[in-house]
Scaffold this motif. Structure first.
Motif, mmCIF file in Angstrom:
data_model
loop_
_atom_site.group_PDB
_atom_site.id
_atom_site.type_symbol
_atom_site.label_atom_id
_atom_site.label_comp_id
_atom_site.label_asym_id
_atom_site.label_seq_id
_atom_site.Cartn_x
_atom_site.Cartn_y
_atom_site.Cartn_z
ATOM 1 N N ALA A 50 0.844 -1.192 0.000
ATOM 2 C CA ALA A 50 0.000 0.000 0.000
ATOM 3 C C ALA A 50 0.883 1.247 0.000
ATOM 4 O O ALA A 50 2.013 1.224 0.476
ATOM 5 N N ARG A 51 0.341 2.320 -0.517
ATOM 6 C CA ARG A 51 1.035 3.601 -0.529
ATOM 7 C C ARG A 51 0.384 4.497 0.522
ATOM 8 O O ARG A 51 -0.834 4.627 0.560
ATOM 9 N N ILE A 52 1.207 5.095 1.363
ATOM 10 C CA ILE A 52 0.701 6.045 2.352
ATOM 11 C C ILE A 52 0.754 7.428 1.728
ATOM 12 O O ILE A 52 1.814 7.929 1.376
ATOM 13 N N GLU A 53 -0.397 8.011 1.570
ATOM 14 C CA GLU A 53 -0.497 9.331 0.957
ATOM 15 C C GLU A 53 -0.366 10.452 1.984
ATOM 16 O O GLU A 53 0.070 11.537 1.661
ATOM 17 N N SER A 54 -0.771 10.175 3.209
ATOM 18 C CA SER A 54 -0.761 11.186 4.250
ATOM 19 C C SER A 54 -0.776 10.477 5.594
ATOM 20 O O SER A 54 -1.187 9.325 5.688
ATOM 21 N N GLY A 55 -0.352 11.156 6.628
ATOM 22 C CA GLY A 55 -0.387 10.567 7.954
ATOM 23 C C GLY A 55 -0.310 11.649 9.018
ATOM 24 O O GLY A 55 0.123 12.761 8.759
ATOM 25 N N TYR A 56 -0.788 11.312 10.191
ATOM 26 C CA TYR A 56 -0.675 12.214 11.326
ATOM 27 C C TYR A 56 -0.702 11.373 12.585
ATOM 28 O O TYR A 56 -1.054 10.196 12.562
ATOM 29 N N SER A 57 -0.307 11.963 13.710
ATOM 30 C CA SER A 57 -0.321 11.242 14.962
ATOM 31 C C SER A 57 -0.634 12.204 16.100
ATOM 32 O O SER A 57 -0.612 13.421 15.919
ATOM 33 N N PHE A 58 -0.928 11.647 17.241
ATOM 34 C CA PHE A 58 -1.205 12.422 18.442
ATOM 35 C C PHE A 58 -0.410 11.812 19.571
ATOM 36 O O PHE A 58 -0.417 10.585 19.752
ATOM 37 N N ASP A 59 0.305 12.609 20.324
ATOM 38 C CA ASP A 59 1.053 12.154 21.502
ATOM 39 C C ASP A 59 0.686 13.057 22.671
ATOM 40 O O ASP A 59 0.942 14.261 22.619
ATOM 41 N N ARG A 60 0.111 12.479 23.704
ATOM 42 C CA ARG A 60 -0.217 13.242 24.895
ATOM 43 C C ARG A 60 1.078 13.578 25.630
ATOM 44 O O ARG A 60 1.890 12.700 25.849
ATOM 45 N N PRO A 61 1.256 14.849 25.999
ATOM 46 C CA PRO A 61 2.492 15.252 26.723
ATOM 47 C C PRO A 61 2.580 14.638 28.105
ATOM 48 O O PRO A 61 1.660 14.262 28.700
#
Length: 80
Positions: free
Chosen positions: A69-80
């Motif tokens: 598969a090709r990843i076109e976009s991504g994001y993540s969340f990390d709680r401080p």
């Protein structure tokens, strides 16, 4: 993936990383990240990797699947 295969993959041009997840019953998912389809093809054609795949079919796995598969976009969340 064995330590040897991890080491070998990391030496391949275009290798970006790997993640692996296993459930208590032994089922798992391994995701390897590559720069492009040419890098994936070169890894698939690596003789030592091919031997490891054949051994896996004989000794460890009843079945497996490979998806590309090709990843076109991504994001993540990390709680401080």
């Amino acid at each position: 993936m064995s330590d040897r295969m991890l080491e070998l993959a990391a030496q391949q041009p275009g290798y970006l990383g790997i993640e692996s997840f296993r459930s208590p019953d032994g089922k798992g998912v391994t995701i390897s990240y590559w720069e492009d389809l040419n890098a994936i093809t070169a890894w698939k054609q690596n003789p030592e990797h091919q031997s490891a795949q054949e051994l896996g079919k004989i000794q460890w796995y009843q079945n497996y699947s490979i998806e590309i598969a090709r990843i076109e976009s991504g994001y993540s969340f990390d709680r401080p």
